[in-house]
Design an enzyme around this catalytic site. Structure first.
Site, PDB file in Angstrom:
ATOM      1  N   PHE A 284       0.785  -1.166   0.033  1.00  0.00           N
ATOM      2  CA  PHE A 284      -0.103  -0.041   0.017  1.00  0.00           C
ATOM      3  C   PHE A 284       0.994   1.371  -0.127  1.00  0.00           C
ATOM      4  O   PHE A 284       1.911   1.270   0.947  1.00  0.00           O
ATOM      5  CB  PHE A 284      -1.012  -0.073   1.067  1.00  0.00           C
ATOM      6  CG  PHE A 284      -1.914   1.159   1.257  1.00  0.00           C
ATOM      7  CD1 PHE A 284      -3.073   1.110   0.526  1.00  0.00           C
ATOM      8  CD2 PHE A 284      -1.749   2.275   1.651  1.00  0.00           C
ATOM      9  CE1 PHE A 284      -4.082   2.283   0.412  1.00  0.00           C
ATOM     10  CE2 PHE A 284      -2.373   3.407   1.817  1.00  0.00           C
ATOM     11  CZ  PHE A 284      -3.759   3.157   0.779  1.00  0.00           C
TER      12      PHE A 284
ATOM     13  N   ASP B 257       9.348   2.546   1.443  1.00  0.00           N
ATOM     14  CA  ASP B 257       7.896   3.322   2.013  1.00  0.00           C
ATOM     15  C   ASP B 257       8.111   3.031   3.328  1.00  0.00           C
ATOM     16  O   ASP B 257       7.594   2.020   3.832  1.00  0.00           O
ATOM     17  CB  ASP B 257       6.903   2.745   1.273  1.00  0.00           C
ATOM     18  CG  ASP B 257       5.720   3.490   1.792  1.00  0.00           C
ATOM     19  OD1 ASP B 257       5.460   4.003   2.916  1.00  0.00           O
ATOM     20  OD2 ASP B 257       4.611   3.354   0.947  1.00  0.00           O
TER      21      ASP B 257
ATOM     22  N   LYS C 197       3.024  10.236   8.572  1.00  0.00           N
ATOM     23  CA  LYS C 197       2.371   9.735   9.489  1.00  0.00           C
ATOM     24  C   LYS C 197       2.969  10.239  10.824  1.00  0.00           C
ATOM     25  O   LYS C 197       2.676  11.200  11.333  1.00  0.00           O
ATOM     26  CB  LYS C 197       2.079   8.158   9.373  1.00  0.00           C
ATOM     27  CG  LYS C 197       1.102   7.787   8.419  1.00  0.00           C
ATOM     28  CD  LYS C 197       1.025   6.214   8.670  1.00  0.00           C
ATOM     29  CE  LYS C 197      -0.130   5.881   7.481  1.00  0.00           C
ATOM     30  NZ  LYS C 197      -1.559   6.532   8.107  1.00  0.00           N
TER      31      LYS C 197
END
Length: 404
Positions: free
Chosen positions: A129, A220, A249
């Site tokens: 993702f 990532d 995040k």
């Protein structure tokens, strides 16, 4: 717009690992904005830092030097394998920047043909993702996220995560007629795809092959970076350094910020080739600097490792008590996934039942319940969380026996 399937819950305030709804009910938050609120809710140090910054300067253009941005980039440089940083506003934006960087590297360094048939490729993993923007969602190796948005961006190929043989076979097919692969984009641990930790041998082999072919290896770290895994960066769990990695995040502790961090050898972007109006503004970077300072002052990566070990043990005890409902635990640090038994309750059902018990959790696919609490969480909170989770599991409808 109707883009979210929201739970019927309105949260109005938070403090530490706790949040309260409009009716005044308190919930233990093991979601933390999905791995965002590194220091917990309404952190005193964050409040003071952002109030001081707001009185000083909130936003200026990247046409000018921004001291807070330079300081945060310096902290990342001094504490990672990266040597320069591009700041943006989210993980998807950071991954978009990485995709542009990969293509530029493919053209400039590998000499990849730019024609439609021979354009550069980026290899990513099934169940990955990487975000919701068009290139990032194409990079995401989950077809369900592609449906309705076709045609997808050209230039991506997929392989099974942690599968060395499949990766090598794909790489050799892509390179059979000359240079084609610009980059490999991987999560050190797949979060949204089911809390799947990376295999050390797999990542080391990918690193060797990328070196051999002069292909960029990009990680990532949007969900796993900034101390969550028990190390400052997820790549440190694997003993493999990427050429570039992305962050978001937890970096801002609740304030939007993203970053693409690169080694000098991968730094191909020039003035005018990429930019962001809001990226790296003083407020966002002050939030990032506050998180960075607290990570080091309180040694939160080590705390996350200790709390993660405790949480994993508590969840394993839950597996022993209820093998008909749950079958395993996997994860790093304070990113843990409880794997549910096939035929039992789905992750979304457990999450809903946990909410009734005063515990917030998040699914990771259909069969994994994910814990991503603030890094400041304490043992008493974890023990309470697992007790409430156990009650939630037992409150879910019993599995329906399969027909013989």
């Amino acid at each position: 717009m109707n883009t979210y399937g929201r739970f019927p819950l309105e949260l109005v305030r938070g403090r530490g690992v706790w949040v309260w709804d409009k009716q005044g009910r308190r919930y233990l938050d093991a979601v933390a904005g999905i791995a965002v609120c590194t220091l917990g809710h309404s952190s005193r140090v964050m409040r003071k830092a952002l109030e001081r910054q707001l009185r000083k300067l909130q936003h200026v253009s990247n046409l000018y030097r921004i001291p807070e941005q330079e300081q945060l980039a310096g902290w990342i440089r001094d504490n990672s394998c990266a040597e320069s940083v591009f700041f943006c506003n989210s993980g998807a934006e950071a991954n978009e920047a990485a995709i542009k960087l990969a293509r530029k590297h493919g053209h400039q360094v590998r000499g990849i043909d730019t024609s439609h048939e021979r354009g550069p490729l980026i290899l990513t993993a099934h169940a990955s993702f990487h975000g919701r923007t068009l290139a990032a969602v194409t990079a995401t190796g989950q077809p369900k996220y592609h449906q309705g948005f076709e045609p997808m961006v050209q230039g991506f190929r997929y392989f099974p995560y942690n599968d060395i043989s499949a990766f090598e076979a794909l790489l050799h097919r892509c390179e059979a007629a000359g240079p084609r692969v610009a980059a490999v984009l991987l999560e050190p641990l797949q979060g949204e795809g089911g809390v799947n930790p990376g295999d050390v041998a797999f990542f080391q082999r990918v690193r060797d092959l990328c070196d051999q072919y002069k292909i960029l290896l990009i990680f990532d770290e949007v969900q796993v970076g900034v101390g969550r895994t028990g190390r400052l960066w997820g790549y440190q769990k694997l003993g493999v350094e990427p050429d570039a990695f992305t962050l978001a995040k937890g970096l801002g502790g609740g304030f939007p910020i993203g970053a693409l961090c690169v080694k000098a050898s991968a730094d191909q972007l020039k003035p005018g080739e990429h930019a962001s109006t809001f990226g790296g503004n003083p407020m966002a970077c002050r939030a990032g600097l506050t998180v960075a300072s607290e990570l080091q002052r309180r040694n939160l990566p080590a705390h996350a490792e200790q709390m993660g070990a405790l949480l994993q043990n508590l969840l394993l005890e839950l597996v022993e008590r209820h093998p008909q409902l749950v079958k395993g635990v996997r994860g790093w640090g304070l990113l843990q996934g409880l794997v549910l038994q096939a035929g039992g309750p789905k992750a979304i059902d457990v999450v809903k039942a946990a909410m009734d018990q005063g515990l917030l959790l998040v699914p990771a696919g259909t069969d994994v319940v994910r814990f991503v609490p603030p890094l400041t969480i304490q043992p008493r909170h974890l023990r309470l969380a697992v007790k409430r989770l156990e009650k939630a599991l037992l409150a879910c409808p019993s599995p329906t026996p399969s027909a013989s």
